[in-house]
Scaffold this motif. Structure first.
Motif, PDB file in Angstrom:
ATOM      1  N   ASP A 233      14.988  36.411  51.305  1.00  0.00           N
ATOM      2  CA  ASP A 233      14.002  36.019  50.291  1.00  0.00           C
ATOM      3  C   ASP A 233      14.658  35.297  49.111  1.00  0.00           C
ATOM      4  O   ASP A 233      14.041  34.415  48.502  1.00  0.00           O
ATOM      5  CB  ASP A 233      13.253  37.247  49.782  1.00  0.00           C
ATOM      6  CG  ASP A 233      12.398  37.899  50.857  1.00  0.00           C
ATOM      7  OD1 ASP A 233      12.036  37.188  51.824  1.00  0.00           O
ATOM      8  OD2 ASP A 233      12.106  39.101  50.733  1.00  0.00           O
ATOM      9  N   ASN A 234      15.887  35.681  48.779  1.00  0.00           N
ATOM     10  CA  ASN A 234      16.524  35.175  47.565  1.00  0.00           C
ATOM     11  C   ASN A 234      17.473  33.993  47.802  1.00  0.00           C
ATOM     12  O   ASN A 234      17.860  33.321  46.836  1.00  0.00           O
ATOM     13  CB  ASN A 234      17.310  36.296  46.884  1.00  0.00           C
ATOM     14  CG  ASN A 234      16.411  37.433  46.426  1.00  0.00           C
ATOM     15  OD1 ASN A 234      15.255  37.205  46.058  1.00  0.00           O
ATOM     16  ND2 ASN A 234      16.922  38.645  46.461  1.00  0.00           N
ATOM     17  N   PHE A 235      17.836  33.771  49.066  1.00  0.00           N
ATOM     18  CA  PHE A 235      18.783  32.707  49.354  1.00  0.00           C
ATOM     19  C   PHE A 235      18.243  31.795  50.455  1.00  0.00           C
ATOM     20  O   PHE A 235      17.153  32.006  50.967  1.00  0.00           O
ATOM     21  CB  PHE A 235      20.148  33.291  49.749  1.00  0.00           C
ATOM     22  CG  PHE A 235      20.819  34.037  48.623  1.00  0.00           C
ATOM     23  CD1 PHE A 235      21.589  33.367  47.697  1.00  0.00           C
ATOM     24  CD2 PHE A 235      20.658  35.411  48.484  1.00  0.00           C
ATOM     25  CE1 PHE A 235      22.201  34.045  46.643  1.00  0.00           C
ATOM     26  CE2 PHE A 235      21.256  36.101  47.443  1.00  0.00           C
ATOM     27  CZ  PHE A 235      22.027  35.415  46.514  1.00  0.00           C
ATOM     28  N   VAL A 236      19.023  30.784  50.825  1.00  0.00           N
ATOM     29  CA  VAL A 236      18.577  29.726  51.732  1.00  0.00           C
ATOM     30  C   VAL A 236      19.450  29.736  52.979  1.00  0.00           C
ATOM     31  O   VAL A 236      20.653  30.009  52.916  1.00  0.00           O
ATOM     32  CB  VAL A 236      18.664  28.345  51.036  1.00  0.00           C
ATOM     33  CG1 VAL A 236      18.209  27.235  51.970  1.00  0.00           C
ATOM     34  CG2 VAL A 236      17.847  28.344  49.751  1.00  0.00           C
ATOM     35  N   ASN A 237      18.834  29.426  54.111  1.00  0.00           N
ATOM     36  CA  ASN A 237      19.601  29.325  55.352  1.00  0.00           C
ATOM     37  C   ASN A 237      20.518  28.099  55.295  1.00  0.00           C
ATOM     38  O   ASN A 237      20.064  26.996  54.996  1.00  0.00           O
ATOM     39  CB  ASN A 237      18.666  29.198  56.554  1.00  0.00           C
ATOM     40  CG  ASN A 237      17.809  30.432  56.753  1.00  0.00           C
ATOM     41  OD1 ASN A 237      18.242  31.542  56.483  1.00  0.00           O
ATOM     42  ND2 ASN A 237      16.590  30.234  57.211  1.00  0.00           N
ATOM     43  N   PRO A 238      21.818  28.259  55.583  1.00  0.00           N
ATOM     44  CA  PRO A 238      22.735  27.120  55.511  1.00  0.00           C
ATOM     45  C   PRO A 238      22.628  26.214  56.737  1.00  0.00           C
ATOM     46  O   PRO A 238      22.601  26.680  57.877  1.00  0.00           O
ATOM     47  CB  PRO A 238      24.115  27.782  55.440  1.00  0.00           C
ATOM     48  CG  PRO A 238      23.933  29.102  56.118  1.00  0.00           C
ATOM     49  CD  PRO A 238      22.524  29.530  55.838  1.00  0.00           C
ATOM     50  N   LEU A 239      22.562  24.918  56.473  1.00  0.00           N
ATOM     51  CA  LEU A 239      22.539  23.894  57.513  1.00  0.00           C
ATOM     52  C   LEU A 239      23.641  22.884  57.213  1.00  0.00           C
ATOM     53  O   LEU A 239      23.711  22.363  56.090  1.00  0.00           O
ATOM     54  CB  LEU A 239      21.183  23.194  57.559  1.00  0.00           C
ATOM     55  CG  LEU A 239      21.084  21.939  58.438  1.00  0.00           C
ATOM     56  CD1 LEU A 239      21.300  22.280  59.914  1.00  0.00           C
ATOM     57  CD2 LEU A 239      19.735  21.243  58.234  1.00  0.00           C
ATOM     58  N   SER A 240      24.486  22.597  58.204  1.00  0.00           N
ATOM     59  CA  SER A 240      25.616  21.698  58.005  1.00  0.00           C
ATOM     60  C   SER A 240      25.692  20.693  59.147  1.00  0.00           C
ATOM     61  O   SER A 240      25.499  21.050  60.314  1.00  0.00           O
ATOM     62  CB  SER A 240      26.933  22.479  57.939  1.00  0.00           C
ATOM     63  OG  SER A 240      26.877  23.496  56.955  1.00  0.00           O
ATOM     64  N   LEU A 241      25.975  19.438  58.794  1.00  0.00           N
ATOM     65  CA  LEU A 241      26.165  18.360  59.755  1.00  0.00           C
ATOM     66  C   LEU A 241      27.498  17.685  59.462  1.00  0.00           C
ATOM     67  O   LEU A 241      27.863  17.506  58.288  1.00  0.00           O
ATOM     68  CB  LEU A 241      25.036  17.327  59.656  1.00  0.00           C
ATOM     69  CG  LEU A 241      23.607  17.831  59.833  1.00  0.00           C
ATOM     70  CD1 LEU A 241      22.613  16.706  59.539  1.00  0.00           C
ATOM     71  CD2 LEU A 241      23.393  18.349  61.252  1.00  0.00           C
ATOM     72  N   GLY A 242      28.209  17.296  60.517  1.00  0.00           N
ATOM     73  CA  GLY A 242      29.508  16.680  60.263  1.00  0.00           C
ATOM     74  C   GLY A 242      30.065  15.941  61.457  1.00  0.00           C
ATOM     75  O   GLY A 242      29.480  15.925  62.545  1.00  0.00           O
ATOM     76  N   PHE A 243      31.218  15.320  61.220  1.00  0.00           N
ATOM     77  CA  PHE A 243      31.928  14.571  62.245  1.00  0.00           C
ATOM     78  C   PHE A 243      33.356  15.098  62.351  1.00  0.00           C
ATOM     79  O   PHE A 243      34.014  15.347  61.331  1.00  0.00           O
ATOM     80  CB  PHE A 243      31.973  13.071  61.908  1.00  0.00           C
ATOM     81  CG  PHE A 243      30.626  12.403  61.904  1.00  0.00           C
ATOM     82  CD1 PHE A 243      30.101  11.869  63.072  1.00  0.00           C
ATOM     83  CD2 PHE A 243      29.886  12.318  60.737  1.00  0.00           C
ATOM     84  CE1 PHE A 243      28.856  11.262  63.069  1.00  0.00           C
ATOM     85  CE2 PHE A 243      28.643  11.705  60.716  1.00  0.00           C
ATOM     86  CZ  PHE A 243      28.135  11.182  61.895  1.00  0.00           C
ATOM     87  N   ASP A 244      33.817  15.292  63.570  1.00  0.00           N
ATOM     88  CA  ASP A 244      35.215  15.629  63.834  1.00  0.00           C
ATOM     89  C   ASP A 244      35.959  14.357  64.221  1.00  0.00           C
ATOM     90  O   ASP A 244      35.484  13.590  65.072  1.00  0.00           O
ATOM     91  CB  ASP A 244      35.342  16.634  64.977  1.00  0.00           C
ATOM     92  CG  ASP A 244      35.020  18.053  64.540  1.00  0.00           C
ATOM     93  OD1 ASP A 244      34.547  18.227  63.399  1.00  0.00           O
ATOM     94  OD2 ASP A 244      35.227  18.982  65.344  1.00  0.00           O
ATOM     95  N   ILE A 245      37.123  14.146  63.617  1.00  0.00           N
ATOM     96  CA  ILE A 245      37.972  12.999  63.942  1.00  0.00           C
ATOM     97  C   ILE A 245      39.358  13.530  64.251  1.00  0.00           C
ATOM     98  O   ILE A 245      40.027  14.113  63.388  1.00  0.00           O
ATOM     99  CB  ILE A 245      38.031  11.986  62.782  1.00  0.00           C
ATOM    100  CG1 ILE A 245      36.620  11.545  62.378  1.00  0.00           C
ATOM    101  CG2 ILE A 245      38.879  10.778  63.168  1.00  0.00           C
ATOM    102  CD1 ILE A 245      36.584  10.700  61.128  1.00  0.00           C
TER     103      ILE A 245
END
Length: 300
Positions: A233-245
């Motif tokens: 209720d108090n925080f947000v679900n983390p979502l991450s996008l990225g690239f591996d090189i």
């Protein structure tokens, strides 16, 4: 019959017998069943992180991995802060492959001046052939300790109140050379929470994946869903996008995320940024490996 002729005949018979035996073995190999071998899957992910969260991968036996993790400020902070580049959160960490199935790690993050340590144990490894296993399973356990000064010095503050414990099961499958997915059930226990109605125990499930783009690059993503409770209720679900090189002994991970912390307690249970509000952090991981113990086949 002379002695020379007799010896020649014996040699001819011996060679004929050897040749016949070799031919017979070749025919047996041709028509016989070979013993099946086990083929193990490797490089489900290119490093020990999917983006910010851990992957099923461990450093190899005798290999030390040094990782620098960095987050700039929010992109929506404006030109005055150069869109977040004037702000930074950093974590420095080491991970070591104790053997083929167990690794240990330690790190220090500037977020709440946090120290964290962990163990990762490979329980199952995806394989085919003589031993058929459809997925890889790694058990992850960690403890972190924040070292900020106590805000209320008048009350009795316990050292154990600084600690948080994390347990994760990392289940992953490499479907082919281009696609890997990971499912991560997570349990987090905080010894101390801010309010009496906050959760000491938090459950979450994570989903991560890797899509190979070229020989040395891939698109990675991860998401953690907090199960219902006051933390959700108090925080947000983390979502991450990225690239591996991948460049030789280095792996660069460039990513965008709504989570500023880079360790499990902060990443999963203390994310406040919202993608819809532009609360996006640009960051990177840089990992470098050092071989401290040569594999047995290369030792004298």
């Amino acid at each position: 019959m002379s002695r020379t002729n007799a010896i020649s005949i014996l040699i001819l018979l011996l060679l004929t017998g050897i040749f016949s035996s070799l031919r017979a073995q070749e025919l047996m190999d041709l028509f016989g069943e070979e013993e099946p071998v086990t083929g193990y899957t490797y490089a489900t992910f290119k490093t020990t992180r999917v983006v910010s969260g851990h992957s099923v991968e461990n450093p190899a036996n005798g290999v030390l991995l040094f990782m620098i993790s960095h987050r700039f400020g929010k992109l929506n902070s404006g030109a005055y802060d150069l869109f977040g580049l004037d702000q930074a959160t950093i974590r420095l960490g080491f991970e070591y492959g104790i053997n083929d199935w167990l690794s240990a790690g330690f790190g220090r993050s500037s977020y709440q001046k946090t120290y964290d340590g962990f163990l990762k144990a490979k329980v199952l490894r995806q394989s085919s052939g003589n031993k058929n296993m459809p997925l890889s399973l790694t058990y992850f356990v960690s403890m972190d300790l924040f070292s900020l000064k106590w805000q209320d010095t008048e009350r009795k503050n316990y050292f154990t109140s600084r600690m948080t414990y994390v347990h994760q099961l990392l289940l992953a499958r490499k479907f082919n050379d281009n696609l890997s997915l990971q499912f991560t059930p997570t349990f987090i226990h905080k010894n101390l929470v801010a309010a009496t109605d906050d959760d000491n125990d938090t459950f979450a499930v994570g989903l991560g994946g890797r899509i190979k783009l070229t020989r040395r690059t891939s698109l990675n993503a991860e998401y953690f869903y907090l199960l219902p409770g006051s933390t959700a209720d108090n925080f947000v679900n983390p979502l991450s996008l990225g690239f591996d090189i991948e460049t030789g002994g280095h792996v660069f991970q460039l990513h965008f995320t709504n989570a500023q912390p880079m360790f499990e307690r902060g990443l999963i249970t203390e994310t406040r940024g919202k993608w819809t509000n532009g609360d996006i952090y640009f960051g990177f991981n840089i990992s470098r490996v050092f071989t401290l113990k040569k594999p047995a086949e290369f030792r004298e």
